[in-house]
Design an enzyme around this catalytic site. Structure first.
Site, PDB file in Angstrom:
ATOM      1  N   SER A 136       0.726  -1.422   0.037  1.00  0.00           N
ATOM      2  CA  SER A 136      -0.458  -0.230  -0.083  1.00  0.00           C
ATOM      3  C   SER A 136       0.745   1.193   0.546  1.00  0.00           C
ATOM      4  O   SER A 136       2.215   1.211   0.437  1.00  0.00           O
ATOM      5  CB  SER A 136      -1.350   0.011   1.359  1.00  0.00           C
ATOM      6  N   TYR A 149      -0.812  -0.039  10.243  1.00  0.00           N
ATOM      7  CA  TYR A 149      -1.257  -0.552   9.246  1.00  0.00           C
ATOM      8  C   TYR A 149      -0.585  -0.288   8.147  1.00  0.00           C
ATOM      9  O   TYR A 149       0.308  -0.746   7.336  1.00  0.00           O
ATOM     10  CB  TYR A 149      -3.042   0.066   8.515  1.00  0.00           C
TER      11      TYR A 149
END
Length: 261
Positions: A136, A149
């Site tokens: 990501s 995250y």
């Protein structure tokens, strides 16, 4: 990497990106094994794509080994391993509980590394294989509320860089996927945390990011595997951020290790 006839194992197969990946991989003629925790959703996807469904919780210590055994018993050695499974975590670190923190690290980091560790010896022996690590842009420049995250995705990005060096000349390729927000229920949950939602709104207003269509991501990933490309970075307007963050790795790859590209 030719996908027709290749055995592809896809984790996180029932999510927004995963289901589109399954459809596209099946459309390319892959022998597909799909896994996720939800057996019902997985069975529906398998029926639609002709895939082998193997329900598994990859956050469990024995989950990766069990998945790989089931997949290879049915479809033979794994040719392509797509690490798409992940759990989103949004909120301040001190507000998270210990179990949630451990589960996120287990699924987002430990599971793909363990699956790769188990699959690589066979790939090396056959001099054939491809690893796809879905990371990501949060691993490059994270937003408020995405501390955990972003840390897990940064770990996956760094793992992909190391693997690409370790696997040079082996016949096994790697593709690192660094993507921004995707239109999905996962992103909707992330935006439930107000500081995170506000940061995404500002990024969209500045045209730094846009919500990606899951099928757009899936198509880019499949094309990258077939072309043996090492990176997928979307949206393109933010690709320069990921490329800039990767400069230290590029320096090591070209100047210190002597590998171009």
């Amino acid at each position: 990497m030719r996908l027709a006839g290749a055995h592809v194992v896809l984790t996180g197969a029932t999510g927004s990106i995963g289901s589109r990946l399954a459809e596209r991989l099946a459309g390319r003629g892959a022998r597909l094994t799909v896994t996720a925790r939800s057996a019902e959703a997985l069975d529906e996807l398998a029926a639609r794509t002709g895939a082998l469904a193997v329900p598994a919780d990859l956050a469990d210590e024995g989950g990766p080994a069990s998945l790989l055994t089931s997949a290879q018993d049915r479809h033979g050695p794994v040719d392509v391993l797509v690490h798409n499974a992940a759990v989103e975590v949004a909120g301040r670190l001190e507000e998270l509980d210990a179990d949630g923190l451990a589960a996120a690290v287990a699924l987002n980091v430990r599971a793909p590394l363990e699956l790769t560790r188990l699959a690589l010896p066979g790939m090396r022996e056959r001099r054939r294989g491809h690893l796809v690590l879905v990371s990501s842009l949060a691993g490059v420049a994270t937003f408020p509320g995405l501390t955990l995250y972003g840390a897990t995705k940064a770990a996956l990005t760094q793992a992909a860089a190391g693997l690409s060096l370790d696997l040079r000349g082996s016949g096994v390729g790697t593709t690192l996927v660094e993507i921004g927000p995707v239109s999905s229920t996962m992103m909707s949950r992330v935006r439930d945390h107000p500081p995170t939602a506000a940061a995404f709104t500002r990024a969209a207003r500045l045209r730094v990011l846009r919500d990606l269509d899951p099928d757009e991501v899936a198509g880019a990933v499949v094309a990258a595997v077939e072309a043996n490309r090492r990176h997928v970075r979307l949206p393109r307007r933010a690709a320069v951020l990921a490329a800039t963050a990767g400069l230290p790795r590029a320096v090591v790859r070209t100047a210190l290790v002597g590998i171009e590209g």
